[in-house]
Design a protein around this motif. Sequence first.
Motif, PDB file in Angstrom:
ATOM      1  N   SER A 120       0.869  -1.171   0.000  1.00 52.72           N
ATOM      2  CA  SER A 120       0.000   0.000   0.000  1.00 52.72           C
ATOM      3  C   SER A 120       0.906   1.221   0.000  1.00 52.72           C
ATOM      4  O   SER A 120       1.549   1.531   1.009  1.00 52.72           O
ATOM      5  N   ALA A 121       0.971   1.908  -1.143  1.00 54.67           N
ATOM      6  CA  ALA A 121       1.867   3.070  -1.237  1.00 54.67           C
ATOM      7  C   ALA A 121       1.418   4.155  -0.266  1.00 54.67           C
ATOM      8  O   ALA A 121       2.229   4.795   0.403  1.00 54.67           O
ATOM      9  N   PHE A 122       0.096   4.348  -0.168  1.00 56.71           N
ATOM     10  CA  PHE A 122      -0.423   5.415   0.687  1.00 56.71           C
ATOM     11  C   PHE A 122      -0.040   5.175   2.149  1.00 56.71           C
ATOM     12  O   PHE A 122       0.337   6.084   2.867  1.00 56.71           O
ATOM     13  N   LYS A 123      -0.084   3.892   2.587  1.00 56.78           N
ATOM     14  CA  LYS A 123       0.252   3.568   3.982  1.00 56.78           C
ATOM     15  C   LYS A 123       1.740   3.235   4.135  1.00 56.78           C
ATOM     16  O   LYS A 123       2.155   2.731   5.181  1.00 56.78           O
ATOM     17  N   ASN A 124       2.519   3.459   3.050  1.00 59.36           N
ATOM     18  CA  ASN A 124       3.971   3.242   3.117  1.00 59.36           C
ATOM     19  C   ASN A 124       4.380   1.804   3.377  1.00 59.36           C
ATOM     20  O   ASN A 124       5.385   1.562   4.032  1.00 59.36           O
ATOM     21  N   LYS A 125       3.613   0.853   2.907  1.00 60.55           N
ATOM     22  CA  LYS A 125       3.970  -0.547   3.172  1.00 60.55           C
ATOM     23  C   LYS A 125       4.337  -1.251   1.875  1.00 60.55           C
ATOM     24  O   LYS A 125       3.560  -1.273   0.927  1.00 60.55           O
ATOM     25  N   GLY A 126       5.541  -1.815   1.834  1.00 54.39           N
ATOM     26  CA  GLY A 126       5.902  -2.669   0.710  1.00 54.39           C
ATOM     27  C   GLY A 126       6.633  -1.978  -0.425  1.00 54.39           C
ATOM     28  O   GLY A 126       6.984  -2.625  -1.413  1.00 54.39           O
ATOM     29  N   VAL A 127       6.869  -0.659  -0.321  1.00 58.47           N
ATOM     30  CA  VAL A 127       7.490   0.031  -1.466  1.00 58.47           C
ATOM     31  C   VAL A 127       8.994  -0.270  -1.551  1.00 58.47           C
ATOM     32  O   VAL A 127       9.550  -0.365  -2.640  1.00 58.47           O
ATOM     33  N   GLN A 128       9.627  -0.495  -0.376  1.00 62.36           N
ATOM     34  CA  GLN A 128      11.073  -0.787  -0.413  1.00 62.36           C
ATOM     35  C   GLN A 128      11.384  -2.009  -1.271  1.00 62.36           C
ATOM     36  O   GLN A 128      12.343  -2.042  -2.026  1.00 62.36           O
ATOM     37  N   LEU A 129      10.543  -3.052  -1.124  1.00 62.18           N
ATOM     38  CA  LEU A 129      10.815  -4.287  -1.856  1.00 62.18           C
ATOM     39  C   LEU A 129      10.694  -4.063  -3.360  1.00 62.18           C
ATOM     40  O   LEU A 129      11.384  -4.702  -4.151  1.00 62.18           O
ATOM     41  N   VAL A 130       9.800  -3.123  -3.748  1.00 64.45           N
ATOM     42  CA  VAL A 130       9.654  -2.819  -5.177  1.00 64.45           C
ATOM     43  C   VAL A 130      10.927  -2.111  -5.662  1.00 64.45           C
ATOM     44  O   VAL A 130      11.450  -2.406  -6.742  1.00 64.45           O
ATOM     45  N   LEU A 131      11.445  -1.192  -4.841  1.00 59.68           N
ATOM     46  CA  LEU A 131      12.685  -0.492  -5.227  1.00 59.68           C
ATOM     47  C   LEU A 131      13.854  -1.470  -5.333  1.00 59.68           C
ATOM     48  O   LEU A 131      14.663  -1.392  -6.255  1.00 59.68           O
ATOM     49  N   ASP A 132      13.920  -2.411  -4.374  1.00 61.40           N
ATOM     50  CA  ASP A 132      14.977  -3.429  -4.453  1.00 61.40           C
ATOM     51  C   ASP A 132      14.851  -4.213  -5.761  1.00 61.40           C
ATOM     52  O   ASP A 132      15.838  -4.514  -6.425  1.00 61.40           O
ATOM     53  N   ALA A 133      13.591  -4.512  -6.130  1.00 63.31           N
ATOM     54  CA  ALA A 133      13.354  -5.305  -7.338  1.00 63.31           C
ATOM     55  C   ALA A 133      13.740  -4.525  -8.596  1.00 63.31           C
ATOM     56  O   ALA A 133      14.220  -5.097  -9.567  1.00 63.31           O
ATOM     57  N   VAL A 134      13.515  -3.196  -8.567  1.00 65.03           N
ATOM     58  CA  VAL A 134      13.915  -2.366  -9.720  1.00 65.03           C
ATOM     59  C   VAL A 134      15.414  -2.537  -9.948  1.00 65.03           C
ATOM     60  O   VAL A 134      15.882  -2.734 -11.072  1.00 65.03           O
ATOM     61  N   VAL A 135      16.168  -2.495  -8.842  1.00 66.47           N
ATOM     62  CA  VAL A 135      17.626  -2.637  -8.938  1.00 66.47           C
ATOM     63  C   VAL A 135      18.002  -4.067  -9.325  1.00 66.47           C
ATOM     64  O   VAL A 135      18.866  -4.312 -10.161  1.00 66.47           O
ATOM     65  N   ASP A 136      17.319  -5.062  -8.705  1.00 64.13           N
ATOM     66  CA  ASP A 136      17.705  -6.459  -8.918  1.00 64.13           C
ATOM     67  C   ASP A 136      17.267  -7.020 -10.268  1.00 64.13           C
ATOM     68  O   ASP A 136      17.968  -7.836 -10.854  1.00 64.13           O
ATOM     69  N   TYR A 137      16.068  -6.631 -10.736  1.00 63.54           N
ATOM     70  CA  TYR A 137      15.494  -7.363 -11.876  1.00 63.54           C
ATOM     71  C   TYR A 137      15.294  -6.544 -13.150  1.00 63.54           C
ATOM     72  O   TYR A 137      15.222  -7.095 -14.228  1.00 63.54           O
ATOM     73  N   LEU A 138      15.127  -5.219 -13.036  1.00 66.31           N
ATOM     74  CA  LEU A 138      14.878  -4.463 -14.267  1.00 66.31           C
ATOM     75  C   LEU A 138      16.210  -4.186 -14.963  1.00 66.31           C
ATOM     76  O   LEU A 138      17.235  -4.002 -14.309  1.00 66.31           O
ATOM     77  N   PRO A 139      16.191  -4.137 -16.302  1.00 67.35           N
ATOM     78  CA  PRO A 139      17.459  -4.046 -17.037  1.00 67.35           C
ATOM     79  C   PRO A 139      18.095  -2.667 -16.955  1.00 67.35           C
ATOM     80  O   PRO A 139      17.407  -1.649 -16.841  1.00 67.35           O
ATOM     81  N   ALA A 140      19.417  -2.650 -17.046  1.00 65.04           N
ATOM     82  CA  ALA A 140      20.162  -1.401 -17.200  1.00 65.04           C
ATOM     83  C   ALA A 140      20.085  -1.019 -18.684  1.00 65.04           C
ATOM     84  O   ALA A 140      19.734  -1.851 -19.516  1.00 65.04           O
ATOM     85  N   PRO A 141      20.416   0.240 -19.033  1.00 60.63           N
ATOM     86  CA  PRO A 141      20.321   0.668 -20.434  1.00 60.63           C
ATOM     87  C   PRO A 141      21.078  -0.243 -21.398  1.00 60.63           C
ATOM     88  O   PRO A 141      20.666  -0.434 -22.535  1.00 60.63           O
ATOM     89  N   THR A 142      22.199  -0.830 -20.926  1.00 60.76           N
ATOM     90  CA  THR A 142      23.015  -1.657 -21.834  1.00 60.76           C
ATOM     91  C   THR A 142      22.396  -3.027 -22.078  1.00 60.76           C
ATOM     92  O   THR A 142      22.822  -3.747 -22.973  1.00 60.76           O
ATOM     93  N   GLU A 143      21.406  -3.417 -21.249  1.00 62.82           N
ATOM     94  CA  GLU A 143      20.869  -4.782 -21.374  1.00 62.82           C
ATOM     95  C   GLU A 143      19.597  -4.848 -22.220  1.00 62.82           C
ATOM     96  O   GLU A 143      19.005  -5.893 -22.382  1.00 62.82           O
ATOM     97  N   VAL A 144      19.162  -3.698 -22.706  1.00 59.07           N
ATOM     98  CA  VAL A 144      17.926  -3.665 -23.486  1.00 59.07           C
ATOM     99  C   VAL A 144      18.290  -3.744 -24.963  1.00 59.07           C
ATOM    100  O   VAL A 144      19.347  -3.273 -25.357  1.00 59.07           O
ATOM    101  N   ASP A 145      17.398  -4.321 -25.782  1.00 60.07           N
ATOM    102  CA  ASP A 145      17.659  -4.302 -27.228  1.00 60.07           C
ATOM    103  C   ASP A 145      17.825  -2.854 -27.668  1.00 60.07           C
ATOM    104  O   ASP A 145      16.943  -2.032 -27.405  1.00 60.07           O
ATOM    105  N   PRO A 146      18.919  -2.523 -28.375  1.00 64.57           N
ATOM    106  CA  PRO A 146      19.127  -1.105 -28.742  1.00 64.57           C
ATOM    107  C   PRO A 146      18.057  -0.611 -29.720  1.00 64.57           C
ATOM    108  O   PRO A 146      17.445  -1.404 -30.429  1.00 64.57           O
ATOM    109  N   GLN A 147      17.836   0.693 -29.732  1.00 61.35           N
ATOM    110  CA  GLN A 147      16.847   1.304 -30.641  1.00 61.35           C
ATOM    111  C   GLN A 147      17.269   1.128 -32.092  1.00 61.35           C
ATOM    112  O   GLN A 147      18.423   1.378 -32.433  1.00 61.35           O
TER     113      GLN A 147
END
Length: 693
Positions: free
Chosen positions: A258-285
């Motif tokens: 619940s973003a409004f109640k400040n619960k669980g957002v840290q884990l999403v931020l950790d996941a952004v760092v852990d699982y979403l690609p860096a610019p070099t890992e995406v198929d180039p334009q």
Amino acid sequence: MADLSKYRNIGIFAHVDAGKTTTTERILKLTGKIHKTGEVHDGESTTDFMEQEAERGITIQSAAVTCEWNGHRLNVIDTPGHVDFTVEVYRSLKVLDGGIGVFCGSGGVEPQSETNWRYANESEVSRLIFVNKLDRMGADFFNVVDQVKNVLGANPLVMTLPIGREDDFVGVVDVLNRKAYVWDDSGLPENYEIQDVPADMVDDLEAYREELVETAVEQDDDLMEAYMEGEEPSIEDLKRCIRKGTRDLAFFPTFCGSAFKNKGVQLVLDAVVDYLPAPTEVDPQPLTDPETGEPTGEVATVDADAPLKALAFKIMDDRFGALTFIRIYSGRMKKGDTILNSATGKTERIGRMCEMQADERNELTEAQAGDIIAVVGMKNVQTGHTLCDPKHEVTLEAMIFPEPVISIAVSPKDKGSTEKMGIAIGKMVAEDPSFQVETDEDSGETILKGMGELHLDIKVDILKRTYGVELEVGAPQVAYRETITQPVEDSYTHKKQSGGSGQFAKIDYRIKPGEANSGFTFSSSVVGGNVPKEFWPAVEKGFASMMDNGVLAGFPTLDVEVELFDGSFHAVDSSAIAYEIAAKGAFRQSMPKAGAQLLEPIMHVDVFTPEDHVGDVIGDLNRRRGMIKDQQAGTTGVRIKANVPLSEMFGYIGHLRTITSGRGQFSMEFEHYAPCPANVAEEVIAKAKEDNK
């Protein structure tokens, strides 16, 4: 130089009111960028800084913010949810490497999330899913996970489970690490404890963890074999597999909170760092051929040492002047550099560059591949233009924007506003490619075209408030035309004798319906000099000048052929002007005899609707005098193609959303002119006569 593997360019997108802007606020608070969180319902959030956004509690334009988490730099774009502003989502997805799809715990997968999800699929953007608002009445995390599977046809990988429901929602269980994060009642995001998993959740946790591990190890054959033989993979290996699967769109890690109640957002931020690609890992334009727009087969590799390639994806006018938002794909950009705009062929000098913090800014002296920055005061750059090194001209794949579907006529209330309106509208068209303006030649009014009624509403509001232009807003208009249905042979004599030289012209002519879309054609078959050749152009000019003003209701006349076959002249009194006047009189005399008829514009309408509403949509189109041309079933719904008169389509988007529970969408474009039914024609003609009195 910065390490590109530590960059994450992400967007937050979702349906209206799923909590995108609130989630963005929490991310800024957690990363230390702001110290007091602003709430959307108080009109104080960081990224909704337009007056219209604060008042209505909605996001209208995407805003960019930059922050840091665990030593990684995050560029976050908060996008609007309303269908009228999809262009903002579309252009943000184009320049991002990853996204967070936010879904409301009680609303689930709503129509606009479907559209945005479809855009993200087309752009091949890796995504995390955040199921928000789990403190709400009726919130059900597992129901939303099922909807993601069934409605979006996507594969959610459950990473966290909620502890408690609705008012009793206190925290989340991290499935991968088998840990429970429980927040206290202070409402502060940092006040949580890591505890053992509640006893009543252990069985659920193990079932979901087994599913998670089985899905993850499919990304690595060696790990999969070892797992089959009973060997448990390490957390590091699992994270590596999840990262690969997320990048390849095999599945979407799914979190709750619940973003409004400040619960669980840290884990999403950790996941952004852990699982979403860096610019070099995406198929180039891909790079495209500037002439044809076809891909050349080359790509813009993300590399700070390569020649500059960047895309201008948004233009915003604010109190300091025009800001151009740029995503740099390769190379570097420094203050004072001269760069080439490959769309216009002109060079521009980079003046001030800054990193955006919603409407605040931090000055930069240089930026590099992977950065999203804003440049102040660029002259001729528009959305979708490629900026590159003058020695290495390239064109990046352009953006495609939807065509406007609704238009209104506006006129300034006083003379002083006319010039102001022209300048203001020029700036607004540059900012928003889905907003178009034209001048109606028939009435001289300014026509604004947009994606929906809310879209135009906001535009008129911005003109009034931001630019101080008071407007009269008219009803939407239809451009009718007239034609004839049968041939007529007739004769007309113009004689005037009143002292001095007189005027004389006699013409014999045939008028008949022309080919479709042929406009006006004139020919002469006079022999023996009965009408001297030098007067033929005058006859043609006389008829042509009358075509703009039809005999039924004053609309322009289409598809008429006139043939001059005989006549006579007077050696003294005949002149070009006499023949021109004769032709005008002939038009008025003969057109009513030729079966004049009113034509209306027919639009090609493309409607997208969920399967359970197809019958209602088709029935409604039939009531609007529509002809159904085609139906195609897709995974998430049905596309219906039809030809419908424009006059029946006003207010259609609101009606379509009502009959499809908000999930229908449509686009339309002009197809051709067709004869009006008698009852419609009578009304239009009666109204025209009334207006002309």
